[in-house]
Design an enzyme around this catalytic site. Structure first.
Site, PDB file in Angstrom:
ATOM      1  NE  ARG A 156      -4.917  -4.940   3.148  1.00  0.00           N
ATOM      2  CZ  ARG A 156      -5.244  -3.750   2.659  1.00  0.00           C
ATOM      3  NH1 ARG A 156      -6.259  -3.076   3.189  1.00  0.00           N
ATOM      4  NH2 ARG A 156      -4.573  -3.218   1.645  1.00  0.00           N
ATOM      5  CB  ALA A 207      -9.130   2.035  -6.877  1.00  0.00           C
ATOM      6  CG  ASN A 232      -4.476   0.788   3.396  1.00  0.00           C
ATOM      7  OD1 ASN A 232      -5.255   0.466   2.509  1.00  0.00           O
ATOM      8  ND2 ASN A 232      -3.417   1.528   3.179  1.00  0.00           N
ATOM      9  CG  ASP A 256      -2.733   1.644  -2.148  1.00  0.00           C
ATOM     10  OD1 ASP A 256      -3.121   1.909  -0.998  1.00  0.00           O
ATOM     11  OD2 ASP A 256      -2.379   0.507  -2.495  1.00  0.00           O
ATOM     12  CG  ASP A 275      -1.291  -3.140  -7.744  1.00  0.00           C
ATOM     13  OD1 ASP A 275      -2.307  -3.767  -8.116  1.00  0.00           O
ATOM     14  OD2 ASP A 275      -0.470  -3.597  -6.947  1.00  0.00           O
ATOM     15  CE  LYS A 320     -10.235   5.880   1.248  1.00  0.00           C
ATOM     16  NZ  LYS A 320      -9.014   5.100   0.921  1.00  0.00           N
ATOM     17  CB  ALA A 324      -0.938  -0.017   1.204  1.00  0.00           C
ATOM     18  CD  GLU A 325       2.222   0.920   3.910  1.00  0.00           C
ATOM     19  OE1 GLU A 325       1.491   0.705   4.887  1.00  0.00           O
ATOM     20  OE2 GLU A 325       2.640   0.000   3.162  1.00  0.00           O
ATOM     21  NE  ARG A 375       1.787  -8.799   5.692  1.00  0.00           N
ATOM     22  CZ  ARG A 375       0.929  -7.899   5.188  1.00  0.00           C
ATOM     23  NH1 ARG A 375      -0.373  -8.152   5.211  1.00  0.00           N
ATOM     24  NH2 ARG A 375       1.366  -6.765   4.694  1.00  0.00           N
TER      25      ARG A 375
END
Length: 339
Positions: free
Chosen positions: A175, A260, A173, A262, A298, A229, A35-36, A110
């Site tokens: 998750r 979208a 973000n 990001d 992306d 948003k 994301a970043e 991860r």
């Protein structure tokens, strides 16, 4: 040139080709995603000196990430390489006619990654300290906060630094899988210490228990602006002084929704950095998101400066009549369909 530092985890990404289930795939497309770093690449494409700070393993995945970001003009001088922990990996499983799901899904590998070992010690890294000192904006997200206690401590350390005129943005973000065993109140604390908070309406319910505008502002009283948003409907800037600006989403022929959010963040934040008002910054976010929605990857390229300026300055009626499709933009303010 304005400088931005985006901090978080970037991973190697694999996905089956030809829209087939993972168990039947004989080929996997290999890319990178985070994301970043997506925001950093979006900002770099908009003329901002963007830098990504994080940790990767001393492996081929880590090298691929650094090479990919560098090729998109994102600075990586503040990235640390770990010779004991691996670079994180995720597998994107596309929706297909052969699967039981109508939506794509993701498998994450991860746990114990190099990025999960990010900690406040990174702030003592001279390269990182220099980047932060020179930044006009530092961009963070809730993903990093969920990776490990050390990662949360890093974000808390960054938010505790003297601002010295710079801004800190925080994209929630959400998750859900990452927060399953974590205290979600951490997100509210970190967000409230930021200057700009970006949150989707669905994320607001999951992370904060509400997406009501008044309740969100009462829950997060300190940020200068909260950007709420509402997916395909609108984006709303809720100012600390009580101001409210809402900009409807553009009409878009969607090809692929990934990235979208990001892209919106990059567009909106670049508008703020360039001194645009909230309405123009929100419009810039919508245009950036629309450009990404119409490409398979992306990130989608923004239109030319001339086209961008005309659309940003158009009337509400002309904005509502603008449509973005793969390879073209149709709008009353343009002389014809322009790329």
């Amino acid at each position: 040139m304005l400088s931005v530092v985006c901090i978080g985890e970037t991973m190697a990404m694999l996905t089956p080709t030809h829209q087939v289930p993972l168990a039947e795939a004989t080929e996997l497309f290999y890319g990178v995603g985070g994301a970043e770093s997506n925001v950093a690449m979006g900002l770099a494409a908009m003329g901002v000196a963007a830098h990504w700070v994080g940790r990767v393993g001393d492996d081929g995945f880590g090298t691929r990430i650094l090479n990919d970001l560098s090729s998109h003009d994102v600075g990586v001088s503040g990235v640390e390489r770990d010779d004991t922990r691996a670079t994180g990996l995720y597998v994107k499983i596309p929706a297909s006619a052969q699967s039981d799901s109508e939506e794509s899904s993701v498998l994450y590998y991860r746990h114990g990654s190099a990025a999960s070992a990010m900690s406040p010690a990174m702030l003592d890294n001279p390269a990182v300290a220099t980047l932060l000192d020179q930044a006009a904006l530092i961009h963070l997200s809730g993903i990093t906060a969920a990776l490990s206690p050390d990662c949360r401590a890093l974000l808390a350390g960054i938010l505790a630094l003297p601002r010295n005129g710079r801004l800190v943005s925080f994209d929630v973000n959400w998750r859900g899988a990452l927060w399953a065993q974590e205290d979600e109140s951490i997100l509210r604390t970190l967000a409230n210490q930021s200057d700009v908070v970006l949150v989707g309406a669905d994320e607001g319910i999951a992370a904060f228990g509400t997406n009501d505008e008044a309740e969100l502002r009462a829950m997060l009283p300190d940020p200068a602006v909260i950007v709420l948003k509402n997916a395909h409907t609108s984006a709303i800037a809720l100012m600390r002084d009580g101001g409210r600006v809402e900009v409807p989403s553009l009409s878009v022929s969607v090809l692929e929704p990934v990235g979208a959010g990001d892209a919106f963040a990059a567009g909106y934040l670049s508008g703020m950095l360039f001194g645009l008002d909230q309405r123009s910054s929100l419009r810039r976010g919508h245009l950036s998101a629309a450009a990404t929605l119409t490409v398979p990857g992306d990130r989608g390229p923004l239109p030319s400066t001339e086209v961008l300026e005309k659309i940003l300055a158009c009337s509400e009626a002309d904005w509502a009549a603008t449509h973005v499709a793969p390879g073209r933009i149709d709008s009353p303010v343009l002389t014809g369909a322009l790329p």
